[in-house]
Design a protein around this motif. Sequence first.
Motif, short mmCIF file in Angstrom:
data_model
loop_
_atom_site.label_atom_id
_atom_site.label_comp_id
_atom_site.label_asym_id
_atom_site.label_seq_id
_atom_site.Cartn_x
_atom_site.Cartn_y
_atom_site.Cartn_z
N ALA B 144 72.11 -16.37 -7.06
CA ALA B 144 71.82 -16.56 -5.62
C ALA B 144 70.96 -15.42 -5.10
N GLN B 145 71.26 -14.18 -5.55
CA GLN B 145 70.44 -13.03 -5.14
C GLN B 145 68.99 -13.23 -5.58
N SER B 146 68.81 -13.72 -6.83
CA SER B 146 67.45 -13.86 -7.35
C SER B 146 66.67 -14.92 -6.56
N VAL B 147 67.35 -16.00 -6.17
CA VAL B 147 66.64 -17.08 -5.44
C VAL B 147 66.35 -16.64 -3.99
N ALA B 148 67.37 -16.09 -3.33
CA ALA B 148 67.16 -15.64 -1.94
C ALA B 148 66.19 -14.46 -1.90
N GLY B 149 66.31 -13.56 -2.89
CA GLY B 149 65.39 -12.41 -2.95
C GLY B 149 63.96 -12.85 -3.20
N TRP B 150 63.82 -13.88 -4.04
CA TRP B 150 62.48 -14.45 -4.32
C TRP B 150 61.84 -14.95 -3.02
N ALA B 151 62.62 -15.71 -2.24
CA ALA B 151 62.09 -16.26 -0.98
C ALA B 151 61.76 -15.13 0.01
N ALA B 152 62.67 -14.17 0.15
CA ALA B 152 62.45 -13.08 1.10
C ALA B 152 61.26 -12.22 0.67
N HIS B 153 61.18 -11.95 -0.65
CA HIS B 153 60.09 -11.11 -1.16
C HIS B 153 58.74 -11.80 -0.98
N ASN B 154 58.71 -13.12 -1.24
CA ASN B 154 57.45 -13.84 -1.06
C ASN B 154 57.02 -13.85 0.41
N SER B 155 57.98 -13.95 1.32
CA SER B 155 57.66 -13.87 2.74
C SER B 155 57.04 -12.50 3.06
N ASP B 156 57.64 -11.44 2.49
CA ASP B 156 57.09 -10.08 2.69
C ASP B 156 55.69 -9.95 2.10
N ARG B 157 55.49 -10.56 0.92
CA ARG B 157 54.16 -10.48 0.27
C ARG B 157 53.10 -11.17 1.12
N LEU B 158 53.44 -12.35 1.66
CA LEU B 158 52.47 -13.04 2.50
C LEU B 158 52.18 -12.22 3.77
N LEU B 171 61.74 -12.39 -11.16
CA LEU B 171 62.83 -11.84 -11.98
C LEU B 171 62.42 -10.55 -12.68
N ALA B 172 61.13 -10.40 -12.96
CA ALA B 172 60.65 -9.18 -13.63
C ALA B 172 60.08 -8.18 -12.63
N SER B 173 60.24 -8.45 -11.33
CA SER B 173 59.61 -7.59 -10.31
C SER B 173 60.45 -6.35 -9.99
N PRO B 174 59.82 -5.27 -9.52
CA PRO B 174 60.58 -4.08 -9.10
C PRO B 174 61.58 -4.39 -7.98
N ASP B 175 61.25 -5.31 -7.07
CA ASP B 175 62.17 -5.62 -5.97
C ASP B 175 63.51 -6.15 -6.48
N MET B 176 63.44 -7.07 -7.45
CA MET B 176 64.67 -7.65 -8.01
C MET B 176 65.54 -6.55 -8.64
N TRP B 177 64.91 -5.68 -9.42
CA TRP B 177 65.69 -4.68 -10.17
C TRP B 177 66.07 -3.49 -9.31
N ASN B 178 65.27 -3.19 -8.29
CA ASN B 178 65.65 -2.13 -7.36
C ASN B 178 66.92 -2.54 -6.60
N ARG B 179 66.93 -3.78 -6.09
CA ARG B 179 68.11 -4.29 -5.39
C ARG B 179 69.33 -4.30 -6.31
N THR B 180 69.10 -4.70 -7.56
CA THR B 180 70.21 -4.83 -8.52
C THR B 180 70.79 -3.47 -8.90
#
Lengths: 132, 223
Positions: B144-158, B171-180
Motif C-alpha cells: 500500500a505504501q508503494s502504491v500510494a507513494g507512487w501516486a504522491a511522488h508522481n504528483s510531486d514530479r509533475l 520501487l527503485a526510486s530514492p523516495d520509496m527507500w528513503n521513506r522505508t
Amino acid sequence: MPDTARGHAVSALLTVAAVAAACSVRDAGAAEAATALFAAVQRGDGRAACAALSPKAVSSVETGGSRCPERILTLGLRGGPIHDVRVWGDRARLRAGEDTVFLVRLSGLGWKVAAAGCRPRPGRPYDCDVEA
Amino acid sequence: MGFLRRNSLTLCFLLLMAGALVGQALAGLADRNERQRAEGADAISLGEYVTSASYAVDVAENWQSEYLQFFLLIFLTVWLVQRGSPESKEPRRAGAESDEEQRVGRHAAADSPEWARAGGLRGLVFSRSLGLVMGAFFVLSWTAQSVAGWAAHNSDRLARYEDDLSWGEYLASPDMWNRTFQNWQSEFLAVASMVVLSIYLRQRGSPESKPVGAPHGATDVEG
C-alpha cells in the motif's frame, strides 16, 4: 450463473465503469483547460488565455511591467491535438501537439495551466516558456 | 469483570491510534492548505485530504514498519536470545522447541486450541500463525505504501515539471527507500533498546518487565 454471483459481477462492472468514467472526466478537465489556452492564443484573445493559467503562472508571465493578456500572445504557444494525458492527484501533464503542458487542479478554480511551451531536458525538469 | 476492563489494553491503544490518525489528518491538512494558499487557491476539505495519496502514504509507511518490527521480533526470538532480557527465552531453549514443550499434537491439553491438537498442515500453520499474519500485514501495508507513494511522488514530479514514473521505476526510486529506511531504523532501535534496557531496568507491575527484585541475569522472566 446464480443470481447473487450475477449481481456481484454486475456491481463489479458498474464499479469499473464508474471509476473509468471518473478518470476520463478528471482527464477531460485538464484537457479542456489546455485546449482553452491554445484556442484563446490562436484567436488572439489574451484575456481568455490568461484565464486558463494558474494565478502563479499569470504572475510569472507578467514580468517587467508587461500585462498577462498582451504578453501571453507573444510567447509563440501553438499547441495541437491533446494526447498522452497523465493525471496524478491535483497535477496533470499532457501533450498538445509538440508542446508539453503541466496543469494544477486548484480548489475553487478547477484545472489551470501551470506551465506551457515545455521542452524536455535529459535528467532535468522541462524547460517551459510559461512556468509558475 | 466488565468488557471494558477485560479489554482495556486493546481499547486504549485503538483509541490512541484513532486520536493520532485524526491529529495526523488535521496537521497534514493545515500543512497542505498552506501550500494551497501559496498557489493562490482555496483551502481543500478534510475529506479531500484524507482520501489523497499523500495522506495514505504517510499512514502506510508507518504501518508497514510497525508490522515488520513485530514480525521480526516474533520470528527472530525463536532462535536468537538476549541473556537477562524478559523479551528473550533462555539460551538453552533456542529453536522451535519440542511438541511437549509447545503442548501440540498428543501433548495438547484439554483447553488447548483445536488447531494445536490437530497436527498436519493445520497444526503447522497455527504454530506459526502469529508471525505469518504479522508478516502478511507487513507485506500488505508495504505494498500500500508503494502504491500510494507512487501516486504522491508522481504528483510531486509533475509539480516540478518532470515526467511521471512507472510503478517499477518508483520501487527503485530514492523516495520509496528513503521513506522505508527512515521508518525501519527507528523500529529496530526501539526493539534493541527494549531488549537491552529491560535487562537492567524495571517497571513495577508491567509484564513487559522482570519483577523488580529479579536478578539482572534472569532471562525469560516477566513480572
